[in-house]
Design a protein around this motif. Structure first.
Motif, PDB file in Angstrom:
ATOM      1  N   HIS A  24      62.125 -19.644 -30.848  1.00 42.41           N
ATOM      2  CA  HIS A  24      62.322 -19.560 -32.399  1.00 42.41           C
ATOM      3  C   HIS A  24      62.963 -18.724 -32.424  1.00 42.41           C
ATOM      4  O   HIS A  24      64.383 -18.142 -33.247  1.00 42.41           O
ATOM      5  N   VAL A  25      62.029 -16.896 -32.037  1.00 44.15           N
ATOM      6  CA  VAL A  25      62.323 -16.189 -33.020  1.00 44.15           C
ATOM      7  C   VAL A  25      63.614 -16.276 -31.900  1.00 44.15           C
ATOM      8  O   VAL A  25      64.829 -15.306 -32.819  1.00 44.15           O
ATOM      9  N   ALA A  26      64.301 -16.178 -30.931  1.00 46.21           N
ATOM     10  CA  ALA A  26      66.079 -15.069 -30.116  1.00 46.21           C
ATOM     11  C   ALA A  26      66.917 -16.318 -31.097  1.00 46.21           C
ATOM     12  O   ALA A  26      67.729 -15.967 -31.348  1.00 46.21           O
ATOM     13  N   PHE A  27      66.526 -17.482 -31.394  1.00 48.87           N
ATOM     14  CA  PHE A  27      67.634 -18.388 -31.922  1.00 48.87           C
ATOM     15  C   PHE A  27      67.583 -18.450 -33.746  1.00 48.87           C
ATOM     16  O   PHE A  27      69.351 -17.788 -33.953  1.00 48.87           O
ATOM     17  N   LEU A  28      66.145 -17.422 -34.117  1.00 42.53           N
ATOM     18  CA  LEU A  28      66.274 -16.761 -35.513  1.00 42.53           C
ATOM     19  C   LEU A  28      67.443 -15.016 -35.431  1.00 42.53           C
ATOM     20  O   LEU A  28      68.399 -14.932 -36.558  1.00 42.53           O
ATOM     21  N   ASN A  29      66.918 -15.237 -34.853  1.00 44.11           N
ATOM     22  CA  ASN A  29      67.731 -13.292 -34.234  1.00 44.11           C
ATOM     23  C   ASN A  29      69.927 -14.154 -34.077  1.00 44.11           C
ATOM     24  O   ASN A  29      70.037 -13.131 -34.447  1.00 44.11           O
ATOM     25  N   ASP A  30      69.548 -14.133 -33.695  1.00 45.38           N
ATOM     26  CA  ASP A  30      70.854 -14.647 -33.219  1.00 45.38           C
ATOM     27  C   ASP A  30      71.606 -15.408 -34.356  1.00 45.38           C
ATOM     28  O   ASP A  30      73.085 -15.047 -34.258  1.00 45.38           O
ATOM     29  N   LEU A  31      71.122 -16.464 -35.006  1.00 44.14           N
ATOM     30  CA  LEU A  31      71.807 -16.940 -36.362  1.00 44.14           C
ATOM     31  C   LEU A  31      71.757 -15.908 -37.470  1.00 44.14           C
ATOM     32  O   LEU A  31      72.952 -15.419 -38.066  1.00 44.14           O
ATOM     33  N   ASN A  32      70.961 -14.426 -37.306  1.00 42.25           N
ATOM     34  CA  ASN A  32      70.546 -13.301 -38.114  1.00 42.25           C
ATOM     35  C   ASN A  32      71.812 -12.485 -37.751  1.00 42.25           C
ATOM     36  O   ASN A  32      73.289 -12.111 -38.332  1.00 42.25           O
ATOM     37  N   ALA A  33      72.215 -12.197 -36.681  1.00 40.77           N
ATOM     38  CA  ALA A  33      73.809 -11.169 -35.920  1.00 40.77           C
ATOM     39  C   ALA A  33      74.792 -11.773 -36.470  1.00 40.77           C
ATOM     40  O   ALA A  33      75.793 -11.318 -36.429  1.00 40.77           O
TER      41      ALA A  33
END
Length: 98
Positions: A24-33
């Motif tokens: 989930h955190v990796a997914f949100l980090n990707d969306l943030n990028a």
């Protein structure tokens, strides 16, 4: 357009949340990028344990927001009892408004 994803966990699913959290955190980090994620964080119960999520994203329309919500590893893990996707207008303390 901004959308608020208001996600409520299924009762008794804390271990599902904890197990899916790294993805989930990796997914949100990707969306943030990509500039899609505006902000996110968990709702907390009376014992300060997470029991839901608030995620604000930018998406072209309701269908695109739903596709992003469905792609969240928490959703894929079956964590959420419900996900309400609502168009949202960020008025106060929006950094984009300078």
């Amino acid at each position: 357009m901004l959308f608020a994803l208001i996600c409520n966990d299924k009762p008794g699913h804390l271990q599902v949340r904890l197990g899916a959290r790294p993805d989930h955190v990796a997914f949100l980090n990707d969306l943030n990028a990509k500039g899609t994620l505006k902000f996110a964080g968990p709702f907390l119960d009376a014992d300060a344990k997470p029991n839901g999520s608030l995620v604000v994203i930018e998406a072209a329309d309701q269908a695109a927001a739903k596709a992003l919500a469905d792609a969240d590893p928490y959703a894929k893990a079956g964590l959420f009892a419900s996900v309400d996707i609502r168009p949202w207008n960020w008025v106060f303390n929006n950094p984009a408004n300078g």
